[in-house]
Enzyme design. Structure first.
Site, PDB file in Angstrom:
ATOM      1  N   LYS A 116      45.052 100.035  50.719  1.00  0.00           N
ATOM      2  CA  LYS A 116      43.704  99.827  51.255  1.00  0.00           C
ATOM      3  C   LYS A 116      43.532 100.485  52.627  1.00  0.00           C
ATOM      4  O   LYS A 116      42.420 100.863  52.992  1.00  0.00           O
ATOM      5  CB  LYS A 116      43.389  98.332  51.343  1.00  0.00           C
ATOM      6  N   LYS A 149      36.944  96.253  37.223  1.00  0.00           N
ATOM      7  CA  LYS A 149      35.493  96.323  37.441  1.00  0.00           C
ATOM      8  C   LYS A 149      35.123  97.484  38.346  1.00  0.00           C
ATOM      9  O   LYS A 149      33.959  97.832  38.469  1.00  0.00           O
ATOM     10  CB  LYS A 149      34.985  95.008  38.019  1.00  0.00           C
ATOM     11  N   LYS A 178      44.993  99.099  33.388  1.00  0.00           N
ATOM     12  CA  LYS A 178      44.438  97.746  33.426  1.00  0.00           C
ATOM     13  C   LYS A 178      42.903  97.799  33.496  1.00  0.00           C
ATOM     14  O   LYS A 178      42.350  98.657  34.183  1.00  0.00           O
ATOM     15  CB  LYS A 178      45.005  97.039  34.659  1.00  0.00           C
TER      16      LYS A 178
END
Ligand code: TRP
Length: 332
Positions: free
Chosen positions: A114, A199, A196
């Site tokens: 991140k 969203k 995987k």
């Protein structure tokens, strides 16, 4: 609370959840609440470690709470609450910060991933994310933390901090254990079934949101990637697309993988995909109806937020009061 083991988990208020989140994690939470004293937290303080628009974050916090309720988290059985409404989390984070090492936090893979998105000005909050998560868990004397395997390192850190603190100051924290969705399925993308389901997938056909329109859901399953054979057979290695659809169907219908292979023997993929799509749409439809009903009842949602934040705070404070004493804070 009754004398049961304590389960704690948190989820980011991202607004949309996929059937991967549902079948992989939240469905399990719903089951856990009967056998454990469970706490489920909408972690808005974690959310602001990445840039957020305030109004969106607030709306998604309501939406996430409503969706968890619609999925079957029962606020009579579980403490379902919003993190920032319980100030003990911030306070324990500070104390744990003073016992956490730069080195161990620098090794967190999620931070490294991140941080790249934040470019030159990496926020301290992002670096500190795992300590806040440790505070979440440790405040409630948690026994078990049901999480995805991407959170393994964070739970490990919570354990390390608990042990370190206990050794330095005397026993205060229970040392928690992660549990990785034993009965939860691992749902993959409908378009790239070796990845995987997520969203944040740019290909909207890759994932099914719990808020997708039922017609849309059936359409997405029709487009799901399979293989060049015709046999509905479970083989993750060689038939990842079909195996994933079988797994999803098993989750939605309750049928076993063997029974599914049997049901579609000799029938071809078209029929199979349609049935999977319909089964998922049927599972999700009542959840969506309940979700809409709850979202329209802001008064009720706020009552749940208030009551549960109070209940959480009562427990959290018991731990925090001990910690404050141990580290030498004055209490009068
Ligand atoms: N970091 C977790 C995630 O992204 C969410 C989380 C925050 C959490 N606090 C927690 C999970 C405490 C378990 C326990 O999935």
């Amino acid at each position: 609370m009754e004398d049961k083991k304590i389960v704690y988990s948190g989820i980011q208020p991202s607004g949309t959840f996929t059937i991967g989140n549902y079948f992989g994690a939240m469905k399990n939470w719903v089951k856990l609440q009967d056998d454990y004293n469970s706490l489920f937290c909408v972690v808005d303080m974690h959310a602001i470690t990445m840039p957020q628009v305030a109004a969106d974050l607030r709306r998604r916090t309501y939406e996430s709470l409503a969706l968890l309720l619609a999925l079957g988290i029962d606020p009579q059985k579980s403490i379902l609450y919003v993190q920032s409404m319980v100030p003990e989390h911030a306070e324990l984070t500070w104390i744990l910060n003073c016992n956490a090492y730069m080195g161990e936090l620098s090794r967190m893979t999620q931070f490294k991933d991140k941080a790249q998105k934040q470019g030159e000005n990496i926020r301290v909050g992002l670096f500190d994310y795992p300590v806040l998560m440790a505070a979440d868990i440790l405040l409630y004397q948690t026994d078990y933390v049901p999480v995805g395997s991407d959170q393994r390192q964070h739970v490990e850190l919570a354990r390390d901090l608990a042990v370190r603190f206990n050794q330095a100051y005397g026993d205060v924290f229970k040392v928690p254990e992660a549990i990785f969705g034993e009965s939860g399925a691992r749902i993959m993308s409908l378009q790239e079934p070796t990845k995987k389901m997520s969203k944040s997938d740019e290909n909207l056909n890759g994932f099914i949101s719990l808020l997708d329109d039922p017609k849309q859901i059936v359409k997405k399953f029709k487009r799901a990637v399979t293989d060049s054979e015709t046999e509905v057979r479970y083989d993750r290695e060689n038939k990842p697309g079909v195996s994933n659809l079988m797994e999803i169907y098993a989750c939605a219908s309750g049928a076993s993988l063997e029974a599914i292979a049997e049901e579609f023997s000799g029938k071809g993929y078209g029929d199979f995909k349609l049935k999977v799509g319909e089964a998922v749409a049927d599972t999700i439809r009542p959840v969506q109806e309940e979700y809409k009903r709850l979202l329209a009842d802001k008064g009720y949602l706020e009552q749940v937020m208030r009551n549960n934040a109070e209940a959480a705070s009562r427990i959290a404070w018991r731990t925090l009061a001990k910690v404050r004493k141990k580290v030498g804070f004055v209490t009068v």
